[in-house]
Write a protein that holds these residues in place. Structure first.
Motif, short mmCIF file in Angstrom:
data_model
loop_
_atom_site.label_atom_id
_atom_site.label_comp_id
_atom_site.label_asym_id
_atom_site.label_seq_id
_atom_site.Cartn_x
_atom_site.Cartn_y
_atom_site.Cartn_z
N THR A 58 48.23 45.96 38.72
CA THR A 58 49.60 46.08 39.20
C THR A 58 50.01 44.92 40.09
O THR A 58 51.18 44.80 40.45
N HIS A 59 49.09 44.06 40.49
CA HIS A 59 49.42 42.94 41.38
C HIS A 59 48.84 41.62 40.88
O HIS A 59 48.55 40.73 41.68
N LEU A 60 48.67 41.48 39.59
CA LEU A 60 48.06 40.28 39.05
C LEU A 60 48.88 39.03 39.38
O LEU A 60 48.33 37.97 39.68
N GLY A 61 50.21 39.14 39.29
CA GLY A 61 51.06 38.00 39.57
C GLY A 61 50.89 37.49 40.99
O GLY A 61 50.83 36.28 41.23
N ARG A 62 50.80 38.41 41.95
CA ARG A 62 50.64 38.01 43.35
C ARG A 62 49.29 37.37 43.59
O ARG A 62 49.16 36.38 44.34
N TRP A 63 48.23 37.93 42.99
CA TRP A 63 46.91 37.32 43.13
C TRP A 63 46.88 35.94 42.48
O TRP A 63 46.23 35.02 42.98
N PHE A 64 47.59 35.81 41.37
CA PHE A 64 47.68 34.52 40.69
C PHE A 64 48.34 33.49 41.60
O PHE A 64 47.88 32.35 41.73
N ALA A 65 49.44 33.89 42.25
CA ALA A 65 50.13 32.99 43.18
C ALA A 65 49.21 32.58 44.32
O ALA A 65 49.17 31.40 44.73
N LEU A 66 48.46 33.53 44.87
CA LEU A 66 47.52 33.22 45.96
C LEU A 66 46.47 32.22 45.49
O LEU A 66 46.14 31.26 46.19
N GLY A 67 45.93 32.45 44.29
CA GLY A 67 44.92 31.53 43.75
C GLY A 67 45.47 30.13 43.56
O GLY A 67 44.79 29.14 43.88
N ILE A 68 46.70 30.04 43.04
CA ILE A 68 47.32 28.72 42.86
C ILE A 68 47.48 28.03 44.20
O ILE A 68 47.18 26.83 44.36
N GLY A 69 47.96 28.77 45.20
CA GLY A 69 48.14 28.18 46.53
C GLY A 69 46.84 27.69 47.14
O GLY A 69 46.79 26.62 47.76
N LEU A 70 45.76 28.46 46.94
CA LEU A 70 44.46 28.08 47.50
C LEU A 70 43.88 26.84 46.82
O LEU A 70 42.96 26.22 47.36
N TRP A 71 44.39 26.51 45.64
CA TRP A 71 43.89 25.30 44.99
C TRP A 71 44.36 24.03 45.70
O TRP A 71 43.70 23.01 45.67
N GLY A 72 45.52 24.09 46.36
CA GLY A 72 46.05 22.88 46.96
C GLY A 72 45.93 22.80 48.46
O GLY A 72 45.64 21.72 49.02
N LEU A 73 46.14 23.92 49.14
CA LEU A 73 46.18 23.91 50.60
C LEU A 73 44.94 23.28 51.26
O LEU A 73 45.08 22.50 52.22
N PRO A 74 43.72 23.57 50.78
CA PRO A 74 42.54 22.95 51.40
C PRO A 74 42.57 21.42 51.34
O PRO A 74 42.10 20.76 52.27
N LEU A 75 43.11 20.85 50.27
CA LEU A 75 43.18 19.39 50.17
C LEU A 75 44.11 18.83 51.26
O LEU A 75 43.80 17.80 51.87
N ALA A 76 45.23 19.49 51.49
CA ALA A 76 46.14 19.04 52.53
C ALA A 76 45.48 19.12 53.90
O ALA A 76 45.70 18.26 54.77
N ILE A 77 44.66 20.16 54.11
CA ILE A 77 43.96 20.31 55.39
C ILE A 77 42.95 19.18 55.58
O ILE A 77 42.85 18.59 56.66
N VAL A 78 42.20 18.86 54.52
CA VAL A 78 41.23 17.76 54.61
C VAL A 78 41.93 16.45 54.91
O VAL A 78 41.45 15.63 55.72
N GLY A 79 43.08 16.24 54.29
CA GLY A 79 43.83 15.02 54.57
C GLY A 79 44.33 14.95 55.99
O GLY A 79 44.43 13.86 56.58
N SER A 80 44.62 16.11 56.59
CA SER A 80 45.12 16.14 57.97
C SER A 80 43.99 16.15 58.99
O SER A 80 44.15 15.61 60.10
N VAL A 81 42.86 16.78 58.65
CA VAL A 81 41.71 16.87 59.57
C VAL A 81 40.48 16.37 58.82
O VAL A 81 39.67 17.15 58.30
#
Length: 507
Positions: free
Chosen positions: A247-270
């Motif tokens: 019942t929440h596959l779309g939301r989990w999919f969005a979270l997974g997509i977001g987690l693919w990029g956010l860590p790279l931005a953090i590494v670039g900043s720190v």
């Protein structure tokens, strides 16, 4: 090696070139998996890969021609291109509910992550103990073992077209493209999947450049960063088994997509190694969520008869995006610097996932409604044995049908052209004017005329206001009679009903 000889641009170009064969071959070969039984495609693919790799091992052991070894590697790669679309299209046919399919994708994701993490390390050990030929030999054994496991697979497969029409591959591949283009939900998942793949391709470049130039850990640091991603993927797959629901596959999919990029931005900043190792593990968690939710959503939205082709198109989009991502990342590093490239690439997925949240929420509602219809149909005895894609195909053809209390749904002797299942309310079934039985929510009626090609054998009258779901004969009959288990169950149910209505063949 590519980085030492040509810098980030060389790494990006190599990454793009590696993806071109898969991008071209996946949609062209995937129609083969929509013909005949899909597990046979997996057997052929695994056997070809095993034999080609075994031959390469033998040639390396006797110092045979290198060109032939390369040719065998190409044969293995071409065969492998068809494996994932066929495997992804087969899984739904082995499941009976959406939850089972999501769970199966969790297990597949876990095994994929574990293999990605363990495989290179096993190869390194084998190289140290023996040589390249041993790596090839173990790989060949694994492929042949895979083929042997699938040979024993037994399930209720629907009838499919003949597998021998090679001349129609291109038109059939085009049909897969049309199936994707005509489905807004699939296009959304494909678009986000392309963004994730672009980030994945960029990571192949940025992990090298970041380890050497930004974190100062040298080439050994590249392996540490990617190991962190692999560990996160394994842990993420385990967590997905507890988190993901249909019942929440779309939301989990969005979270997974977001987690693919956010860590790279953090590494670039720190740009600190402990921080990098910690946050890159989140990419692995995101990858697990994307695989489970994305593949389950695609399987739920596409028609089974074109499912392998849909997955073939997706594999092509992913391959192209991975190659493009590696090239884009190298250009960003050359034009700006590593930190800027990490931040720019890292923001792509989170931004797109945020923008898509409302549409993914609507996708969740659509899948939830489909699950309700599947549950309704599953309650009917003759439909219970059907695999998930078949029941979903019936569910997509249902239309609402309302009848007021006291009105007749159909009369004995009428021509039968629809089957009905009761959503709410009750009906009386009359044979020759006498009440034979009363049916309530979750029960179906009208199948005798359709399956036996006879006039209606009973009259059905609403005892109270009825909410029915109707299915036309052209949709109902081929599915029920196209699967051996449902055919037998339907035959037994019809015989029981006719015996109850004796002496006439009433329903």
């Amino acid at each position: 090696m590519a980085y030492r000889s040509g810098g980030a641009a060389a790494v990006g170009l190599v990454g793009l070139l590696r993806m071109v064969p898969s991008a071209v071959l996946a949609p062209l070969l995937s129609p083969l998996a929509d013909r005949g039984r899909r597990e046979r495609v997996l057997v052929v693919v695994s056997t070809v890969r095993g034999l080609a790799t075994a031959a390469a091992a033998a040639l390396v052991a006797v110092d045979g021609p290198v060109a032939v070894v390369y040719a065998l590697a190409v044969v293995s790669t071409i065969a492998a291109t068809l494996f994932r679309p066929a495997h992804s299209a087969l899984l739904p046919s082995l499941c009976h509910t959406g939850h089972e399919l999501a769970s199966a994708n969790v297990v597949r994701g876990l095994l994929d992550s574990a293999a990605t993490l363990i495989g290179p390390r096993l190869a390194a050990v084998l190289l140290g103990l023996s040589g390249v030929e041993m790596v090839f030999a173990v790989s060949a054994a694994a492929s042949l073992w895979s083929a042997a496991l699938v040979v024993g697979l037994r399930y209720d497969a629907p009838p499919r077209p003949d597998a021998g029409r090679a001349s129609r591959l291109l038109p059939e591949a085009a049909e897969g493209l049309r199936a994707v283009a005509s489905n807004g939900g699939l296009l959304l998942v494909f678009g986000l999947g392309a963004a994730q793949a672009l980030t994945r391709g960029a990571l192949t470049v940025l992990s090298v450049v970041a380890a050497i130039e930004l974190l100062g850990t040298g080439e050994s640091g590249v392996g540490a960063l990617m190991t962190s991603v692999g560990v996160g993927a394994v842990l993420g797959s385990l967590a997905a088994s507890l988190l993901v629901s249909t019942t929440h596959l779309g939301r989990w999919f969005a979270l997974g997509i977001g987690l693919w990029g956010l860590p790279l931005a953090i590494v670039g900043s720190v740009p600190v190694e402990p921080v990098a190792l910690g946050v890159l593990a989140l990419i692995g968690v995101g990858n697990a969520l994307v695989d489970v939710a994305g593949f389950t959503l695609m399987a739920r939205m596409a028609r089974d008869e074109v499912l392998a082709r849909v997955f073939g198109v997706f594999e092509s989009v992913v391959a192209l995006s991975v190659g493009l991502g590696s090239l884009v990342a190298s250009l960003l590093v050359e034009r700006f610097d590593t930190s800027t490239a990490l931040i720019v690439v890292g923001l792509v997925c989170p931004v797109l996932a945020t923008l898509a949240l409302s549409r993914l929420g609507r996708l969740d509602l659509a899948v939830g409604a489909l699950d309700e219809d599947v549950t309704l149909l599953r309650g009917v005895s003759m439909l219970a044995p059907l695999p998930l894609p078949a029941v979903e195909g019936l569910a997509r053809g249902l239309r609402p049908f309302e009848v007021a209390a006291g009105e007749t749904v159909f009369r004995q002797g009428d021509t039968g052209d629809e089957w009905f299942v009761i959503e709410s309310g009750t009906v009386d079934v009359l044979g020759d004017g006498q009440v034979v039985t009363t049916l309530g929510p979750g029960e179906g009626f009208g199948e005798i005329a359709l399956l036996r090609d006879t006039p209606r054998t009973a009259t059905v009258v609403a005892r109270e206001d009825l909410h029915l779901r109707a299915l036309c004969a052209d949709h109902f009959v081929p599915v029920v009679l196209g699967h051996p288990h449902s055919t037998r169950r339907a035959g037994a149910d019809v015989d029981e009903l006719l015996d109850r209505f004796h002496p006439h063949e009433e329903e």
